[in-house]
Design an enzyme around this catalytic site. Structure first.
Site, PDB file in Angstrom:
ATOM      1  N   ASP A 142      -3.565   4.939  -2.220  1.00 45.92           N
ATOM      2  CA  ASP A 142      -4.183   5.012  -1.825  1.00 45.92           C
ATOM      3  C   ASP A 142      -5.202   6.172  -2.137  1.00 45.92           C
ATOM      4  OD1 ASP A 142      -5.113   4.316   0.887  1.00 45.92           O
ATOM      5  OD2 ASP A 142      -5.177   6.308   1.713  1.00 45.92           O
ATOM      6  N   GLU A 187      -6.517   3.348  -6.301  1.00 47.93           N
ATOM      7  CA  GLU A 187      -8.079   3.721  -5.188  1.00 47.93           C
ATOM      8  C   GLU A 187      -8.655   4.768  -5.893  1.00 47.93           C
ATOM      9  OE1 GLU A 187     -10.235   4.192  -0.984  1.00 47.93           O
ATOM     10  OE2 GLU A 187      -8.248   4.305  -1.540  1.00 47.93           O
ATOM     11  N   ASP A 218       0.730  -1.545  -0.199  1.00 51.61           N
ATOM     12  CA  ASP A 218      -0.271   0.248   0.168  1.00 51.61           C
ATOM     13  C   ASP A 218       0.876   1.375  -0.088  1.00 51.61           C
ATOM     14  OD1 ASP A 218      -2.746   0.845   0.549  1.00 51.61           O
ATOM     15  OD2 ASP A 218      -2.978  -0.439   1.376  1.00 51.61           O
ATOM     16  N   HIS A 278     -11.152  -3.789   3.186  1.00 55.56           N
ATOM     17  CA  HIS A 278     -11.388  -2.953   4.892  1.00 55.56           C
ATOM     18  C   HIS A 278     -12.049  -1.983   5.188  1.00 55.56           C
ATOM     19  CE1 HIS A 278      -8.487  -0.335   2.758  1.00 55.56           C
ATOM     20  NE2 HIS A 278      -8.482  -0.584   4.267  1.00 55.56           N
ATOM     21  N   ASP A 279     -12.614  -1.402   4.704  1.00 53.49           N
ATOM     22  CA  ASP A 279     -13.700   0.055   4.324  1.00 53.49           C
ATOM     23  C   ASP A 279     -14.668  -0.607   4.386  1.00 53.49           C
ATOM     24  OD1 ASP A 279     -10.844   1.303   4.902  1.00 53.49           O
ATOM     25  OD2 ASP A 279     -11.447   2.030   2.332  1.00 53.49           O
TER      26      ASP A 279
HETATM   27  C1  GLC Z   1      -8.287   4.991   1.966  1.00 50.84           C
HETATM   28  C2  GLC Z   1      -8.147   3.350   2.808  1.00 50.84           C
HETATM   29  C3  GLC Z   1      -8.824   4.162   4.198  1.00 50.84           C
HETATM   30  C4  GLC Z   1      -7.895   4.945   5.105  1.00 50.84           C
HETATM   31  C5  GLC Z   1      -8.364   5.875   4.041  1.00 50.84           C
HETATM   32  C6  GLC Z   1      -7.511   7.532   4.318  1.00 50.84           C
HETATM   33  O1  GLC Z   1     -10.278   4.833   1.498  1.00 50.84           O
HETATM   34  O2  GLC Z   1      -8.935   2.467   2.738  1.00 50.84           O
HETATM   35  O3  GLC Z   1      -8.603   2.467   5.062  1.00 50.84           O
HETATM   36  O4  GLC Z   1      -8.735   5.749   5.838  1.00 50.84           O
HETATM   37  O5  GLC Z   1      -7.769   5.847   2.912  1.00 50.84           O
HETATM   38  O6  GLC Z   1      -5.305   7.084   3.864  1.00 50.84           O
END
Ligand code: GLC
Length: 536
Positions: free
Chosen positions: A206, A272, A104, A333-334
């Site tokens: 991210d 993402e 990541d 995980h979100d």
């Molecule tokens: C992304 C991650 C999440 C995190 C956010 C801030 O959306 O998947 O878990 O809180 O970024 O880094």
């Protein structure tokens, strides 16, 4: 530029390292724990899950305000997770098994404890001042603009000492880097080099679309379609994100990142990116010189019905540029757990969908066991989103520990885990499900290996099959004269589907894991919650 890459014939498996396997008995998973479980993921035999690549959520030094997505040193490992020597061993052990490593990369924001931010806060004329986004208050002392933070509250925090606000679109502990500053860019591109030289095969980037913001920081517009029941502090949820993210200029930054990857052999970038398809496809770059894979969230976001999922797949297929490649995921995980969103029976149908569509599948650890949302009482909430926007928004539910066996703490740890183990661990765990031929884990394992061994599933074309039942979704994958039919029943009722002129086929796999062999297609009988993979 060629985008043909190993991702296109891979199955990716996301590991949330805090919750995967704890090797040193402190209740938090670690890198050695991942090494210990590599054989589960792929030992070269059909006994293992058979995945090709792991994406590991952040393991860098961090105060853990956002459980690692607040990085205080991009080029090291947090002692909670191990050290660089263990990381190197993980890369070597994974590669020995043919597993690629995707890590990541968190480029949009650092931790407020990162030395860069500490320097930036020290005075207005510090050389690192411009590394972050500082802005004066409006003449009346109010915030520079109306932006909200994704995890709740306004996106600005006042710094008393230097008398300015700094921008953070997640937590106030996650100040945003200024990617318009050349030195920031170079430092962050160096981070990529650091890990590429250590042998990582790729990055999941991210909130990549957030890196550039409107230079004038104009106010976002209200979103007329926002859910009226949002938490009062969910300012972000009430706006149209016109000026704070997904700016057209992003393509230039992505190209620069891609150039770094291309200096090495076969390294990939996943982003993402959660926008509508017309915006989403742009992240491949105008000539395929952008990301190899903007992550596709649609199967997690759209209603679970045959019509909506079919439409989701068809619209992706038609939106893709010629050099694009589809990908799908069912959880991360979100998001709440798949099995809780759509139920255990349909989660099996979803597994067949994910692993038979044209496009790279990404699995989230634990979904292959059918893990459900963990029960987190309000006093157990750890996720900042759950603390800021209400316990019902906590992402902890999808982060409870992996369930390995029926031993105390589900074989995850010798100690009390950081989040509670789910009550069902005695029957829903890797050991128990390995012994049950019809378990959801064996369904995943069978599907992953079928995909590995069947070029038609990996690279065959996709075609929707129009049929008479709106509750089912059927499609055909074809390659070099082989046709595979996938028929999915999205309901708890049996369905007869007339597939005329198709007459008969051979069942390769039923999601019920109980029969194979010849079957009539005129009509085809799908049992309740059944998916069938049929060779024509
Ligand atoms: C992304 C991650 C999440 C995190 C956010 C801030 O959306 O998947 O878990 O809180 O970024 O880094």
């Amino acid at each position: 530029m060629k985008t043909d890459n190993w991702l296109q014939h891979s199955v990716v498996y996301q590991i949330y390292p805090r919750s995967f396997k704890d090797s040193d008995g402190n209740g938090v998973g670690d890198l050695q724990g991942i090494i210990d479980k590599l054989d589960y993921l792929h030992d070269g035999t059909l006994n293992s899950l058979g995945i090709d690549a792991i994406w590991i959520s952040p393991f860098y030094p961090s105060p853990m305000a956002d459980f690692g997505y607040d990085v205080s040193d991009y080029c090291d490992v947090d002692p909670l997770f191990g050290d660089l020597v263990t990381f190197d061993r993980l890369v070597a052990e994974a590669h020995r098994r043919g597993i690629k490593i995707i890590i990541d990369y968190v480029p949009n924001h650092t931790s407020d404890q990162h030395p860069w931010f500490i320097e930036s806060c020290s005075s207005r004329d510090n050389p690192k001042r411009d590394w972050y986004i500082w802005w004066d208050a409006k003449p009346d002392g109010s915030l520079p603009n109306n932006w909200g933070a994704v995890l709740g509250g306004p996106a600005w925090t006042w710094d008393e000492k230097t008398g300015q606000y700094y921008l953070h679109q997640f937590l106030k502990e996650q100040p945003e880097l200024n990617w318009r500053n050349r030195d920031v860019r170079n430092a962050m591109l160096d981070v990529l080099h650091f890990w590429l030289r250590r042998g990582v095969d790729g990055f999941r980037m991210d909130v990549i679309a957030f890196l550039l913001k409107d230079p004038e920081l104009r106010d976002n517009l209200p979103n007329p379609a926002a859910n009226p029941n949002l938490h009062p502090d969910d300012i972000y949820g009430r706006q149209l994100h016109v000026y704070n993210e997904d700016l057209d200029e992003m393509s230039e930054v992505i190209r620069e990142i891609r150039k770094v990857l291309d200096q090495y052999d076969a390294r990939i970038g996943i982003g993402e990116v959660w926008y509508e398809l017309d915006r989403w496809v742009r992240y491949f770059g105008p000539n395929g010189d952008g990301l190899h894979m903007p992550f596709n969230f649609k199967l997690m976001q759209k209603p679970w019905s045959a019509a909506s999922i079919r439409e989701t797949v068809e619209s992706l297929e038609s939106a893709l540029p010629t050099f694009g490649w589809p990908n799908y995921g069912l959880g991360n995980h979100d998001y709440p757990r798949l099995a809780s969103r759509i139920g255990q029976a349909q989660a099996r149908v979803a597994a067949m969908l994910l692993l038979t569509l044209r496009g790279t599948p990404t699995l989230y650890d634990g979904d292959e066991l059918g893990l459900e949302n963990g029960i987190i009482t309000p006093d157990q909430v750890q996720d900042p989103q759950g603390i800021l926007l209400g316990a019902e928004r906590t992402r902890d539910v999808a982060r409870t520990p992996m369930q390995w066996d029926r031993m105390p703490h589900a074989g995850f740890s010798r100690a009390e885990p950081w989040l509670p183990i789910s009550d069902d661990y005695q029957r829903r765990n890797v050991e128990a499900e390995s012994k049950d031929p019809a378990s959801v884990m064996n369904l995943y394992r069978t599907l992953v290996w079928l995909r590995r061994q069947t070029p038609t599933l990996q690279k065959g074309s996709y075609r929707t099959l129009v049929q008479n039942s709106g509750d089912c979704y059927c499609y055909i994958r074809s390659h070099e004269g082989e046709d595979l039919l996938i028929a999915l029943n999205f309901t708890h009722k049996p369905h007869e589907i007339d597939l005329n002129p198709l007459k008969e086929g051979n069942i390769i796999l039923s999601t019920h894991m109980d029969h194979s062999g010849p079957i009539s297609l005129s009509p085809l009988l799908l049992r309740t919650d059944e998916g069938l993979l049929i060779k024509l």
